[in-house]
Design an enzyme around this catalytic site. Sequence first.
Site, mmCIF file in Angstrom:
data_model
loop_
_atom_site.group_PDB
_atom_site.id
_atom_site.type_symbol
_atom_site.label_atom_id
_atom_site.label_comp_id
_atom_site.label_asym_id
_atom_site.label_seq_id
_atom_site.Cartn_x
_atom_site.Cartn_y
_atom_site.Cartn_z
ATOM 1 N N GLY A 124 -2.624 -4.627 1.717
ATOM 2 C CA GLY A 124 -2.211 -4.835 3.098
ATOM 3 C C GLY A 124 -2.559 -3.699 4.030
ATOM 4 O O GLY A 124 -1.974 -3.572 5.110
ATOM 5 N N TYR A 125 -3.514 -2.867 3.647
ATOM 6 C CA TYR A 125 -3.758 -1.625 4.372
ATOM 7 C C TYR A 125 -4.866 -1.678 5.406
ATOM 8 O O TYR A 125 -5.422 -0.648 5.772
ATOM 9 C CB TYR A 125 -4.033 -0.486 3.374
ATOM 10 C CG TYR A 125 -2.803 0.328 3.067
ATOM 11 C CD1 TYR A 125 -1.556 -0.286 2.957
ATOM 12 C CD2 TYR A 125 -2.862 1.695 2.899
ATOM 13 C CE1 TYR A 125 -0.431 0.453 2.680
ATOM 14 C CE2 TYR A 125 -1.740 2.440 2.623
ATOM 15 C CZ TYR A 125 -0.513 1.818 2.513
ATOM 16 O OH TYR A 125 0.603 2.548 2.241
ATOM 17 N N HIS A 154 -2.212 -0.097 -4.358
ATOM 18 C CA HIS A 154 -1.248 -0.714 -3.444
ATOM 19 C C HIS A 154 -1.751 -0.637 -2.007
ATOM 20 O O HIS A 154 -1.035 -0.182 -1.100
ATOM 21 C CB HIS A 154 0.121 -0.044 -3.582
ATOM 22 C CG HIS A 154 1.249 -0.889 -3.065
ATOM 23 N ND1 HIS A 154 2.548 -0.745 -3.496
ATOM 24 C CD2 HIS A 154 1.283 -1.895 -2.142
ATOM 25 C CE1 HIS A 154 3.328 -1.609 -2.860
ATOM 26 N NE2 HIS A 154 2.575 -2.319 -2.033
ATOM 27 N N GLU A 214 4.934 2.625 -9.994
ATOM 28 C CA GLU A 214 4.024 3.372 -9.118
ATOM 29 C C GLU A 214 4.820 4.345 -8.251
ATOM 30 O O GLU A 214 5.997 4.099 -7.953
ATOM 31 C CB GLU A 214 3.199 2.410 -8.251
ATOM 32 C CG GLU A 214 4.023 1.555 -7.300
ATOM 33 C CD GLU A 214 3.153 0.647 -6.438
ATOM 34 O OE1 GLU A 214 3.195 0.833 -5.204
ATOM 35 O OE2 GLU A 214 2.473 -0.245 -6.982
ATOM 36 N N THR A 256 6.784 -2.460 6.830
ATOM 37 C CA THR A 256 6.192 -3.148 5.686
ATOM 38 C C THR A 256 6.789 -4.547 5.578
ATOM 39 O O THR A 256 7.883 -4.809 6.083
ATOM 40 C CB THR A 256 6.481 -2.387 4.378
ATOM 41 O OG1 THR A 256 7.907 -2.278 4.197
ATOM 42 C CG2 THR A 256 5.873 -0.997 4.403
ATOM 43 N N ARG A 272 4.485 -7.319 -5.750
ATOM 44 C CA ARG A 272 5.270 -6.179 -6.194
ATOM 45 C C ARG A 272 4.980 -5.950 -7.669
ATOM 46 O O ARG A 272 4.826 -6.900 -8.437
ATOM 47 C CB ARG A 272 6.776 -6.413 -5.973
ATOM 48 C CG ARG A 272 7.208 -6.290 -4.520
ATOM 49 C CD ARG A 272 7.094 -4.848 -4.035
ATOM 50 N NE ARG A 272 7.440 -4.678 -2.622
ATOM 51 C CZ ARG A 272 6.570 -4.657 -1.636
ATOM 52 N NH1 ARG A 272 5.289 -4.869 -1.878
ATOM 53 N NH2 ARG A 272 6.962 -4.455 -0.399
ATOM 54 N N ASP A 274 -3.050 -4.821 -7.669
ATOM 55 C CA ASP A 274 -2.950 -3.866 -6.572
ATOM 56 C C ASP A 274 -1.610 -3.152 -6.614
ATOM 57 O O ASP A 274 -1.444 -2.107 -5.988
ATOM 58 C CB ASP A 274 -3.109 -4.579 -5.225
ATOM 59 C CG ASP A 274 -3.025 -3.619 -4.047
ATOM 60 O OD1 ASP A 274 -3.812 -2.644 -4.034
ATOM 61 O OD2 ASP A 274 -2.178 -3.816 -3.162
#
Length: 377
Positions: free
Chosen positions: A257-258, A254, A237, A66, A208, A232
């Site tokens: 970036g996936y 979140h 979380e 990450t 974040r 996001d």
Amino acid sequence: MKIVCDNKIPFLKGALEPYAEVVYLPGKDTTADIVRDADAIITRTRTRCNEALLKGSSVRMIATATIGFDHIDTKWCEQNGIAWTNAPGCNSWSVQQYIASLLVTLAEEFDFKFEDKTLGIIGVGNVGSKVAAIARALGFKVLLNDPPRARKEGDDGFVSLEEIIHSADIITCHVPLQRDGEDATWHLFDSSRIAQLGPDQILINSSRGEVVDNQALKRALKAGTIKAASLDVWENEPEFDTELQDLLFTGTPHIAGYSLDGKANGTWMSVQAVARALDLPCKDWRVREIPLPAQPVEFSIDASGKSFQEVLTEAVLYTYDIRNDDRRLRESPDSFEAQRADYPVRREFPAFTVNLSNATDTQVKALSDIGFKVNNK
């Protein structure tokens, strides 16, 4: 040799097995007992790599697939001889695509032209710089705020946070989480700064969760003192404030970036880092093939009678429509982690070919600049 890996990191299985015992398990199940005799850990953000996990272990190396690394107690690791690495920039193109989809969706919802709006970008590293590039390609005016870069490179090209708050129609955060020091970002948008935003401004956070005070944001949205917000990332979380979710323009789990491209980059960088640290023979390993998305990667747009903005909006949303992720989270907020773990295949702009007809040179250039392969008929 033993390596403990998060079982949701894609493309990883098979890369290290010829050289080590590899244990795969959910990040939340990575315990001190599991890593006690491990030489390395390859992880994501859900595993807290701190003294409680690592003390007394044989771990020599931690690689997180990450960009963020606030789940690693870097100071403790360094003091105890444990090397660590993150994957800077691995998913920056994915976040660029996410923000592009959000911007064109905002334009559709609130009926504005790209060129009439100013985007303020806070944090201009790997991600923020790519967001700036695509915003300019779309036609937005762009303001940049990055105090560490401004100190190093000079103020030219950068503005203060106060100027962003005063002048930007849309503000998007792309900073690491830092709790103290002159560049602290924890609650960068606290109740005071959120109160400075006006009823025509939109706030976006995909960095974040703790960068934005979620309770202060909720109060502002309830009061209507800002136009809209999209998140996001969330405080606390995978538990998150569903009342706040109901007030947002978009809320996603979140996953900015996936893209599968970004995940592949993160895995590749992590494997290489561990191979170098443990002197394994797979230092040149990389992901060889990335699966295709559900939609065809070649598509057509007839630009006849369509504006620059309409053509770019159609192309961006063909590759990724943020509203689908927003809808899934609203329908099933309790499945936040499952939605991340089983995220659909998303490919970035360069994976797609656009067959354009009746397009202007400006439209062709913008799509090429964004990263599409373009066939202009």
